[in-house]
Design a protein around this motif. Sequence first.
Motif, mmCIF file in Angstrom:
data_model
loop_
_atom_site.group_PDB
_atom_site.id
_atom_site.type_symbol
_atom_site.label_atom_id
_atom_site.label_comp_id
_atom_site.label_asym_id
_atom_site.label_seq_id
_atom_site.Cartn_x
_atom_site.Cartn_y
_atom_site.Cartn_z
ATOM 1 N N ARG A 36 -23.358 -30.872 11.492
ATOM 2 C CA ARG A 36 -22.896 -32.179 11.990
ATOM 3 C C ARG A 36 -21.538 -32.462 11.353
ATOM 4 N N LEU A 37 -20.522 -32.603 12.192
ATOM 5 C CA LEU A 37 -19.170 -32.912 11.725
ATOM 6 C C LEU A 37 -18.624 -34.067 12.546
ATOM 7 N N GLY A 38 -18.266 -35.150 11.874
ATOM 8 C CA GLY A 38 -17.667 -36.288 12.563
ATOM 9 C C GLY A 38 -18.527 -36.832 13.680
ATOM 10 N N LYS A 40 -20.445 -35.154 15.613
ATOM 11 C CA LYS A 40 -20.699 -34.145 16.638
ATOM 12 C C LYS A 40 -21.588 -33.050 16.052
#
Length: 78
Positions: A36-38, A40
């Motif tokens: 999970r990044l930002g 997303k």
Amino acid sequence: MAEQFLCQKQLARRWGISHRTLENWRYRGQGLPFLRLGGKIFYKIEEVEAYEARQTQPGFGQNVLFEDVGVAELRAGQ
């Protein structure tokens, strides 16, 4: 080489499923590991391909050698 990733919609498209199914699997702790990044979600292509390989089922007759089954057994329908 840099790692490559698929977003959840790309993976859903690849597998012909809804991205909501992937969300549900994550919620239940099923399916693939994800990043999970930002806000997303991303899946490593390497992990996706490994998962696909584990899910692959052999076709009929690929695991059976005719030497394993005697002719008499075949005729008897056993």
